[in-house]
Design a protein around this motif. Structure first.
Motif, PDB file in Angstrom:
ATOM      1  N   ALA A 216       0.833  -1.204   0.000  1.00 39.22           N
ATOM      2  CA  ALA A 216       0.000   0.000   0.000  1.00 39.22           C
ATOM      3  C   ALA A 216       0.866   1.251   0.000  1.00 39.22           C
ATOM      4  N   ALA A 217       1.940   1.240   0.790  1.00 39.49           N
ATOM      5  CA  ALA A 217       2.853   2.390   0.827  1.00 39.49           C
ATOM      6  C   ALA A 217       3.521   2.594  -0.526  1.00 39.49           C
ATOM      7  N   GLY A 218       3.887   1.504  -1.203  1.00 36.70           N
ATOM      8  CA  GLY A 218       4.477   1.617  -2.534  1.00 36.70           C
ATOM      9  C   GLY A 218       3.515   2.237  -3.525  1.00 36.70           C
ATOM     10  N   ALA A 219       2.228   1.864  -3.450  1.00 34.66           N
ATOM     11  CA  ALA A 219       1.218   2.437  -4.343  1.00 34.66           C
ATOM     12  C   ALA A 219       1.022   3.920  -4.065  1.00 34.66           C
ATOM     13  N   VAL A 220       0.966   4.289  -2.780  1.00 33.16           N
ATOM     14  CA  VAL A 220       0.813   5.700  -2.404  1.00 33.16           C
ATOM     15  C   VAL A 220       2.019   6.504  -2.873  1.00 33.16           C
ATOM     16  N   LEU A 221       3.214   5.959  -2.654  1.00 33.33           N
ATOM     17  CA  LEU A 221       4.434   6.675  -3.035  1.00 33.33           C
ATOM     18  C   LEU A 221       4.508   6.865  -4.544  1.00 33.33           C
ATOM     19  N   SER A 222       4.169   5.819  -5.303  1.00 32.59           N
ATOM     20  CA  SER A 222       4.187   5.926  -6.769  1.00 32.59           C
ATOM     21  C   SER A 222       3.226   7.008  -7.239  1.00 32.59           C
ATOM     22  N   GLY A 223       2.036   7.033  -6.665  1.00 31.51           N
ATOM     23  CA  GLY A 223       1.064   8.056  -7.039  1.00 31.51           C
ATOM     24  C   GLY A 223       1.527   9.449  -6.663  1.00 31.51           C
ATOM     25  N   ALA A 224       2.110   9.579  -5.462  1.00 36.87           N
ATOM     26  CA  ALA A 224       2.554  10.890  -5.002  1.00 36.87           C
ATOM     27  C   ALA A 224       3.639  11.463  -5.912  1.00 36.87           C
ATOM     28  N   TYR A 225       4.556  10.609  -6.376  1.00 37.50           N
ATOM     29  CA  TYR A 225       5.659  11.096  -7.207  1.00 37.50           C
ATOM     30  C   TYR A 225       5.307  11.161  -8.689  1.00 37.50           C
ATOM     31  N   PHE A 226       4.202  10.542  -9.086  1.00 36.75           N
ATOM     32  CA  PHE A 226       3.710  10.759 -10.449  1.00 36.75           C
ATOM     33  C   PHE A 226       3.349  12.231 -10.622  1.00 36.75           C
TER      34      PHE A 226
ATOM     35  N   GLY B  31      13.129   9.975   2.199  1.00 40.82           N
ATOM     36  CA  GLY B  31      12.990   8.594   2.648  1.00 40.82           C
ATOM     37  C   GLY B  31      12.515   8.516   4.082  1.00 40.82           C
ATOM     38  N   VAL B  32      13.095   9.346   4.955  1.00 41.34           N
ATOM     39  CA  VAL B  32      12.701   9.370   6.362  1.00 41.34           C
ATOM     40  C   VAL B  32      11.272   9.887   6.496  1.00 41.34           C
ATOM     41  N   TYR B  33      10.951  10.940   5.747  1.00 39.19           N
ATOM     42  CA  TYR B  33       9.608  11.525   5.822  1.00 39.19           C
ATOM     43  C   TYR B  33       8.539  10.526   5.396  1.00 39.19           C
ATOM     44  N   MET B  34       8.753   9.880   4.240  1.00 35.86           N
ATOM     45  CA  MET B  34       7.756   8.949   3.731  1.00 35.86           C
ATOM     46  C   MET B  34       7.598   7.743   4.656  1.00 35.86           C
ATOM     47  N   ALA B  35       8.707   7.248   5.188  1.00 36.52           N
ATOM     48  CA  ALA B  35       8.631   6.128   6.126  1.00 36.52           C
ATOM     49  C   ALA B  35       7.862   6.525   7.384  1.00 36.52           C
ATOM     50  N   THR B  36       8.057   7.768   7.831  1.00 37.26           N
ATOM     51  CA  THR B  36       7.360   8.247   9.030  1.00 37.26           C
ATOM     52  C   THR B  36       5.872   8.438   8.760  1.00 37.26           C
ATOM     53  N   MET B  37       5.551   9.093   7.656  1.00 37.98           N
ATOM     54  CA  MET B  37       4.153   9.371   7.346  1.00 37.98           C
ATOM     55  C   MET B  37       3.364   8.093   7.045  1.00 37.98           C
ATOM     56  N   LEU B  38       3.952   7.177   6.297  1.00 33.04           N
ATOM     57  CA  LEU B  38       3.238   5.980   5.867  1.00 33.04           C
ATOM     58  C   LEU B  38       3.361   4.834   6.861  1.00 33.04           C
TER      59      LEU B  38
ATOM     60  N   TYR C  19       7.845  -2.129  -4.108  1.00 31.98           N
ATOM     61  CA  TYR C  19       6.508  -1.900  -4.659  1.00 31.98           C
ATOM     62  C   TYR C  19       6.312  -0.479  -5.182  1.00 31.98           C
ATOM     63  N   ALA C  20       7.310   0.374  -5.036  1.00 31.44           N
ATOM     64  CA  ALA C  20       7.222   1.749  -5.542  1.00 31.44           C
ATOM     65  C   ALA C  20       7.709   1.766  -6.989  1.00 31.44           C
ATOM     66  N   PHE C  21       6.940   1.149  -7.872  1.00 28.72           N
ATOM     67  CA  PHE C  21       7.384   0.913  -9.255  1.00 28.72           C
ATOM     68  C   PHE C  21       7.718   2.194 -10.008  1.00 28.72           C
ATOM     69  N   LEU C  22       6.924   3.237  -9.817  1.00 33.27           N
ATOM     70  CA  LEU C  22       7.136   4.469 -10.578  1.00 33.27           C
ATOM     71  C   LEU C  22       8.466   5.126 -10.219  1.00 33.27           C
TER      72      LEU C  22
END
Length: 495
Positions: free
Chosen positions: A155-165, A429-436, A446-449
């Motif tokens: 789920a975090a990988g999907a969120v991260l991919s969408g956020a950076y798209f 990296g630290v921010y995303m790990a903390t938030m998610l 899983y962060a394919f993008l």
């Protein structure tokens, strides 16, 4: 007064030594021994500072370079603090709990991953911020995934991919604008050119996240009791109505109208705090505590209801606040200490110049740009520097190869902007790990993008597909100046 020391140019070995030191410290200390990243970065900064000092640079020179880096990063730091303020207000105002509540009730678990990717991509494209998108809608979606008992790394990988798209393709994104400015590429030409690498990544994400959701055979009846407990707790705590969703609407509207980011975020926070007092029954003092220290279940007046909450609710709701951003700010300061100590003796320029010495083809040029950008991102822990420095350093080389500046700006974003959040020691990296709520190395696969862009950049470089030649560049005035040997950089930039 003691005479000033003679400043000597660094040899290649001395220039690359701090980079090797960082790789060693992070590899052994952070990855192998599990030590915190901040001291490892500071040790690397100490190595770079000592090298600069023994080559004639004073402590004031080093300090000035560090301060200069921090000054340039201050707008991003202010946005980071504002995000903590925003999340705290959206929690106590009921905005994020409402999104979690309806997500738990109505999102089909079998299509959750692809839904999370598309929804976050939409929000980040509209807002131009990956951090804000992940910290708001991303937090809500992770709450939904947690409630549905889905794979949190996926789920975090999907969120991260969408956020950076959206971070790559939105004209409101700071990294998108920085990449186009540094490479001398018009903004919308840069965005259009990025579709060659980001478009295939988008399709891959849609296919993979749909496949993962369907293949896991997740049904609505897998965890009914857990879902009912969480939704009942949220419904009993917060008053859900359409006005509670006004803050995210304000953020989207402000972004579409190209209003300043920080004022819009504070306006949305202020509206959410009004909702907290008017609809949720919290006091002004509790609102202040939420935006500073984060929302706490102890703020809820009905503690008998809180006592009946499942443990999941505390993990879901106790988030936000400016204090929660302090860990990210510390690693930011450490990263800029290293970046400043490296820049004072021009170490990065020396290293990258050596990389370019053997480049003879378009493929090798783009591969070298990708490698250099990832290297800069890794050693500076800063995505902005990783798109700015390659733009400045490779610009003339791309022109000599007859390549349009859009190739450079696209390549810098493919390896800089989106790689930063999948490196565990960077601020992103630290921010995303903390938030998610998921360690960086767990969501990375899983962060394919965030890494398919580099793969397609190499494919297009090898085949010549999607590579724009300077002679065919539709902004002909720039091409004419370069072809004529125009050396006035300000004139090229103006056009």
């Amino acid at each position: 007064m003691a005479p000033a020391k003679e400043k000597k140019e660094l040899s290649f070995f001395m220039a690359v030594l701090p980079i090797l030191a960082m790789i060693l410290f992070l590899g052994v200390g952070y990855i192998t021994l599990g030590l915190r990243a901040e001291p490892m970065i500071l040790l690397s900064a100490a190595v770079a500072s000592l090298i600069a000092y023994f080559h004639g640079y004073s402590w004031n020179d080093i300090l000035d370079a560090i301060v200069e880096k921090l000054a340039k990063a201050m707008p991003a730091i202010l946005i980071l603090i504002s995000v903590g303020f925003l999340i705290g207000s959206w929690m106590i105002g009921g905005t994020i709990p409402m999104m979690v509540y309806y997500g738990l009730k109505y999102i089909d678990p079998s299509y959750f991953y692809v839904s999370a990717f598309l929804l976050t991509a939409l929000v980040s494209t509209c807002t131009g911020t990956s951090w804000g998108s992940a910290g708001t809608i991303g937090v809500a979606l992770m709450g939904v995934a947690f409630g549905l008992n889905l794979s949190l790394p996926m789920a975090a990988g999907a969120v991260l991919s969408g956020a950076y798209f959206g971070d790559k393709l939105s004209p409101l994104s700071d990294s998108t604008n920085l990449a186009s400015i540094a490479a001398g590429s018009p903004l919308y030409a840069h965005i259009a050119h990025m579709l060659w690498t980001t478009g295939p990544g988008f399709i891959i994400c849609c296919c993979m996240y749909t496949y993962f959701g369907i293949s896991q055979h997740i049904g609505h009846i897998d965890t009914p009791e857990r879902i009912v407990q969480i939704t009942s707790s949220l419904e009993g705590t917060f008053d859900f109505n359409l006005l509670v969703l006004l803050p995210p609407v304000l953020v989207l509207a402000g972004s579409l109208l190209r209003k300043p980011t920080i004022p819009v975020m504070f306006l949305a926070s202020f509206v959410s705090l009004i909702c907290a007092v008017a609809f949720q029954g919290f006091t002004i003092n509790q609102c202040c505590e939420a935006v500073i220290g984060g929302f706490k279940l102890s703020m809820i007046s009905n503690q008998e209801l809180v006592a009946s909450f499942p443990p999941d609710v505390a993990r879901l709701l106790e988030r936000g606040g400016m204090v929660a951003m302090m860990n990210t700010l510390v690693i930011c300061f450490c990263a800029f200490a290293f970046a400043g100590s490296m820049s004072v003796a021009d170490s990065l320029r020396i290293v990258i110049s050596r990389f370019l010495s053997g480049v003879k083809s378009t493929f090798r040029l783009i591969a070298t740009t990708l490698l250099s950008t990832v290297l800069i991102c890794g050693i500076t822990s800063n995505g902005q520097l990783s798109v700015l420095l390659p733009g400045e350093m490779f610009k003339e080389t791309y022109r000599k190869f007859g390549l349009a500046p859009t190739n450079l700006s696209r390549t810098a974003e493919d390896a800089g902007t989106v790689v930063e959040p999948i490196l565990p020691w960077t601020a992103a990296g630290v921010y995303m790990a903390t938030m998610l709520g998921v360690p960086t190395l767990e969501y990375l696969p899983y962060a394919f993008l965030n890494y398919t862009g580099m793969i397609f950049a190499l494919i297009w470089a090898a085949t010549g597909i999607g590579i724009t030649k300077l002679s065919n560049f539709k902004y002909a005035q720039v091409g004419t100046l370069v072809a004529a040997g125009e050396s006035n950089a300000s004139e090229v930039k103006r056009i």
